[in-house]
Design a protein around this motif. Structure first.
Motif, mmCIF file in Angstrom:
data_model
loop_
_atom_site.group_PDB
_atom_site.id
_atom_site.type_symbol
_atom_site.label_atom_id
_atom_site.label_comp_id
_atom_site.label_asym_id
_atom_site.label_seq_id
_atom_site.Cartn_x
_atom_site.Cartn_y
_atom_site.Cartn_z
ATOM 1 N N LYS A 44 23.106 -13.526 -4.552
ATOM 2 C CA LYS A 44 23.747 -12.176 -4.139
ATOM 3 C C LYS A 44 22.720 -11.611 -4.392
ATOM 4 C CE LYS A 44 28.655 -12.806 -4.225
ATOM 5 N NZ LYS A 44 29.946 -12.361 -4.973
ATOM 6 N N ILE A 45 22.070 -10.497 -3.974
ATOM 7 C CA ILE A 45 20.395 -9.796 -4.462
ATOM 8 C C ILE A 45 21.042 -8.543 -3.583
ATOM 9 C CG2 ILE A 45 19.189 -11.785 -4.828
ATOM 10 C CD1 ILE A 45 18.189 -11.316 -2.476
ATOM 11 N N ILE A 46 20.070 -7.380 -4.234
ATOM 12 C CA ILE A 46 19.709 -6.348 -3.120
ATOM 13 C C ILE A 46 18.569 -5.518 -4.170
ATOM 14 C CG2 ILE A 46 20.607 -4.837 -5.747
ATOM 15 C CD1 ILE A 46 21.531 -3.085 -3.648
ATOM 16 N N ALA A 47 17.968 -5.167 -2.478
ATOM 17 C CA ALA A 47 16.244 -4.842 -2.050
ATOM 18 C C ALA A 47 16.604 -3.195 -2.939
ATOM 19 C CB ALA A 47 15.630 -5.290 -1.515
ATOM 20 N N LEU A 48 15.778 -2.514 -3.966
ATOM 21 C CA LEU A 48 15.511 -1.800 -4.281
ATOM 22 C C LEU A 48 13.937 -1.334 -3.919
ATOM 23 C CD1 LEU A 48 16.456 -1.551 -8.574
ATOM 24 C CD2 LEU A 48 17.890 -0.707 -6.099
ATOM 25 N N THR A 49 13.582 0.032 -2.628
ATOM 26 C CA THR A 49 12.863 -0.029 -2.520
ATOM 27 C C THR A 49 12.711 2.301 -3.121
ATOM 28 O OG1 THR A 49 13.694 0.863 -0.349
ATOM 29 C CG2 THR A 49 12.774 -1.615 -0.593
ATOM 30 N N PHE A 50 11.983 2.592 -3.365
ATOM 31 C CA PHE A 50 11.612 3.924 -3.637
ATOM 32 C C PHE A 50 10.462 4.298 -1.830
ATOM 33 C CE2 PHE A 50 13.355 2.096 -7.007
ATOM 34 C CZ PHE A 50 14.531 2.940 -7.373
ATOM 35 N N LYS A 72 13.406 -5.124 -10.693
ATOM 36 C CA LYS A 72 12.027 -5.015 -9.744
ATOM 37 C C LYS A 72 12.314 -4.298 -8.388
ATOM 38 C CE LYS A 72 10.108 -7.308 -12.897
ATOM 39 N NZ LYS A 72 9.865 -6.738 -14.478
ATOM 40 N N ALA A 73 11.314 -3.554 -8.103
ATOM 41 C CA ALA A 73 11.277 -2.595 -7.102
ATOM 42 C C ALA A 73 10.128 -2.800 -6.110
ATOM 43 C CB ALA A 73 12.302 -1.486 -6.571
ATOM 44 N N THR A 74 9.894 -2.268 -4.171
ATOM 45 C CA THR A 74 9.299 -2.226 -4.229
ATOM 46 C C THR A 74 8.837 -0.155 -3.488
ATOM 47 O OG1 THR A 74 9.667 -4.012 -2.853
ATOM 48 C CG2 THR A 74 7.797 -2.347 -1.714
ATOM 49 N N PHE A 75 7.687 -0.056 -4.268
ATOM 50 C CA PHE A 75 7.181 1.237 -3.729
ATOM 51 C C PHE A 75 6.113 1.661 -2.844
ATOM 52 C CE2 PHE A 75 8.567 0.959 -8.635
ATOM 53 C CZ PHE A 75 9.299 2.090 -8.843
ATOM 54 N N PHE A 76 7.689 1.866 -1.707
ATOM 55 C CA PHE A 76 6.213 2.678 -0.512
ATOM 56 C C PHE A 76 5.793 4.133 -0.881
ATOM 57 C CE2 PHE A 76 9.023 -1.240 1.086
ATOM 58 C CZ PHE A 76 8.274 -1.061 1.757
ATOM 59 N N VAL A 77 4.440 3.486 -1.078
ATOM 60 C CA VAL A 77 3.507 4.425 -1.231
ATOM 61 C C VAL A 77 2.777 5.756 -0.289
ATOM 62 C CG1 VAL A 77 2.956 4.244 -3.951
ATOM 63 C CG2 VAL A 77 1.539 3.266 -1.820
ATOM 64 N N VAL A 89 0.539 4.335 -9.696
ATOM 65 C CA VAL A 89 0.447 2.971 -8.870
ATOM 66 C C VAL A 89 0.668 1.809 -9.316
ATOM 67 C CG1 VAL A 89 -0.352 1.299 -6.797
ATOM 68 C CG2 VAL A 89 -0.119 4.207 -6.887
ATOM 69 N N ARG A 90 -0.924 1.411 -10.773
ATOM 70 C CA ARG A 90 -1.415 0.835 -11.212
ATOM 71 C C ARG A 90 0.049 0.200 -11.978
ATOM 72 N NH1 ARG A 90 -5.126 3.012 -12.878
ATOM 73 N NH2 ARG A 90 -6.497 2.303 -11.064
ATOM 74 N N GLU A 91 1.353 1.534 -12.715
ATOM 75 C CA GLU A 91 2.063 1.110 -13.934
ATOM 76 C C GLU A 91 3.329 0.236 -13.014
ATOM 77 O OE1 GLU A 91 4.317 3.227 -17.254
ATOM 78 O OE2 GLU A 91 3.048 4.329 -16.223
ATOM 79 N N ALA A 92 3.363 1.000 -12.008
ATOM 80 C CA ALA A 92 4.146 0.566 -11.050
ATOM 81 C C ALA A 92 3.877 -1.078 -11.042
ATOM 82 C CB ALA A 92 4.813 0.518 -10.095
ATOM 83 N N TYR A 93 2.752 -2.012 -10.385
ATOM 84 C CA TYR A 93 3.009 -2.889 -10.045
ATOM 85 C C TYR A 93 2.810 -4.029 -11.664
ATOM 86 C CZ TYR A 93 -2.387 -2.622 -9.994
ATOM 87 O OH TYR A 93 -3.905 -2.505 -10.519
ATOM 88 N N GLN A 94 1.924 -3.401 -12.807
ATOM 89 C CA GLN A 94 2.013 -4.176 -13.264
ATOM 90 C C GLN A 94 2.721 -4.385 -14.421
ATOM 91 O OE1 GLN A 94 -0.900 -1.425 -15.711
ATOM 92 N NE2 GLN A 94 -2.856 -2.884 -15.078
ATOM 93 N N ARG A 95 3.644 -4.032 -13.975
ATOM 94 C CA ARG A 95 5.822 -4.221 -14.137
ATOM 95 C C ARG A 95 5.975 -4.918 -13.324
ATOM 96 N NH1 ARG A 95 7.959 0.509 -17.726
ATOM 97 N NH2 ARG A 95 6.497 2.260 -18.004
ATOM 98 N N GLY A 96 5.797 -5.469 -12.635
ATOM 99 C CA GLY A 96 6.126 -6.382 -11.666
ATOM 100 C C GLY A 96 6.355 -5.801 -10.128
ATOM 101 N N ASN A 97 6.862 -5.248 -10.054
ATOM 102 C CA ASN A 97 7.444 -4.277 -8.586
ATOM 103 C C ASN A 97 5.965 -4.401 -7.327
ATOM 104 O OD1 ASN A 97 9.147 -2.633 -10.175
ATOM 105 N ND2 ASN A 97 7.834 -2.301 -11.443
ATOM 106 N N GLU A 98 6.626 -4.506 -6.373
ATOM 107 C CA GLU A 98 5.463 -4.213 -5.471
ATOM 108 C C GLU A 98 4.848 -3.298 -4.904
ATOM 109 O OE1 GLU A 98 8.312 -6.920 -2.801
ATOM 110 O OE2 GLU A 98 6.842 -8.645 -3.138
ATOM 111 N N ILE A 99 4.466 -3.022 -4.126
ATOM 112 C CA ILE A 99 3.205 -1.500 -4.334
ATOM 113 C C ILE A 99 3.906 -1.891 -2.056
ATOM 114 C CG2 ILE A 99 2.000 0.243 -3.768
ATOM 115 C CD1 ILE A 99 2.743 -0.398 -6.206
ATOM 116 N N GLY A 135 -1.126 -8.151 -4.196
ATOM 117 C CA GLY A 135 -0.226 -8.476 -3.904
ATOM 118 C C GLY A 135 0.076 -7.895 -2.370
ATOM 119 N N ASN A 136 0.810 -8.335 -1.591
ATOM 120 C CA ASN A 136 0.789 -8.097 -0.259
ATOM 121 C C ASN A 136 1.379 -6.325 0.093
ATOM 122 O OD1 ASN A 136 0.504 -11.177 1.023
ATOM 123 N ND2 ASN A 136 2.824 -11.520 0.592
ATOM 124 N N VAL A 137 0.881 -6.116 0.875
ATOM 125 C CA VAL A 137 1.090 -4.277 1.086
ATOM 126 C C VAL A 137 2.332 -4.413 2.443
ATOM 127 C CG1 VAL A 137 0.430 -2.341 1.051
ATOM 128 C CG2 VAL A 137 -0.521 -4.492 -0.389
#
Length: 144
Positions: A44-50, A72-77, A89-99, A135-137
């Motif tokens: 049971k998971i949920i994907a957070l995206t911004f 964790k989340a994916t930030f679509f920039v 952007v750097r802070e987001a992925y350094q905290r383990g999030n995807e871009i 990572g994958n974009v």
């Protein structure tokens, strides 16, 4: 009578456009991988995206909340925003999030030329990679 004619024209246009996209002559299939619509999992998971950032102070606040809850989340920039705020952007992925890529300037992409769409994607990918992201974009088109 004009209503029926209009409906006929819209229907035929839709059929032609759908056929062109399905055959790969136009659309994202020429530009990237197959669309990911979901994944199979027993968890049971949920994907957070911004979307639409990075945008201070909101992105920084979201990053703090995610860290607080060990989420964790994916930030679509948007490329223009990422170019202005590469530190976020750097802070987001350094905290383990995807871009992810949400286009250069959030333009409507439907009925745009493949060259225009490619430029929107490649320009944003370049800005993302220039932050050091490895990572994958994935790409998410503005307005769906």
């Amino acid at each position: 009578m004009d209503y029926i004619l209009g409906l006929f024209v819209v229907s035929i246009t839709g059929i032609i456009l759908f056929s062109a996209i399905q055959s790969g002559r136009y659309g994202a299939s020429k530009l990237s991988e197959k669309a990911i619509l979901g994944i199979q999992t027993d968890k049971k998971i949920i994907a957070l995206t911004f979307d639409d950032g990075p945008n201070p102070p909101f992105t920084a606040h979201i990053l703090e909340l995610l860290t607080c809850y060990n989420a964790k989340a994916t930030f679509f920039v948007i490329g223009q925003n990422a170019q202005k705020h590469p530190d976020l952007v750097r802070e987001a992925y350094q905290r383990g999030n995807e871009i992810g890529n949400h286009s250069w300037d959030h333009s409507q992409l439907i009925f745009r030329s493949p060259g225009f769409i490619t430029n929107q994607i490649k320009s944003t990918d370049e800005v993302i990679r220039n932050t050091g992201y490895q990572g994958n974009v994935y790409f998410r088109a503005p307005y769906g």
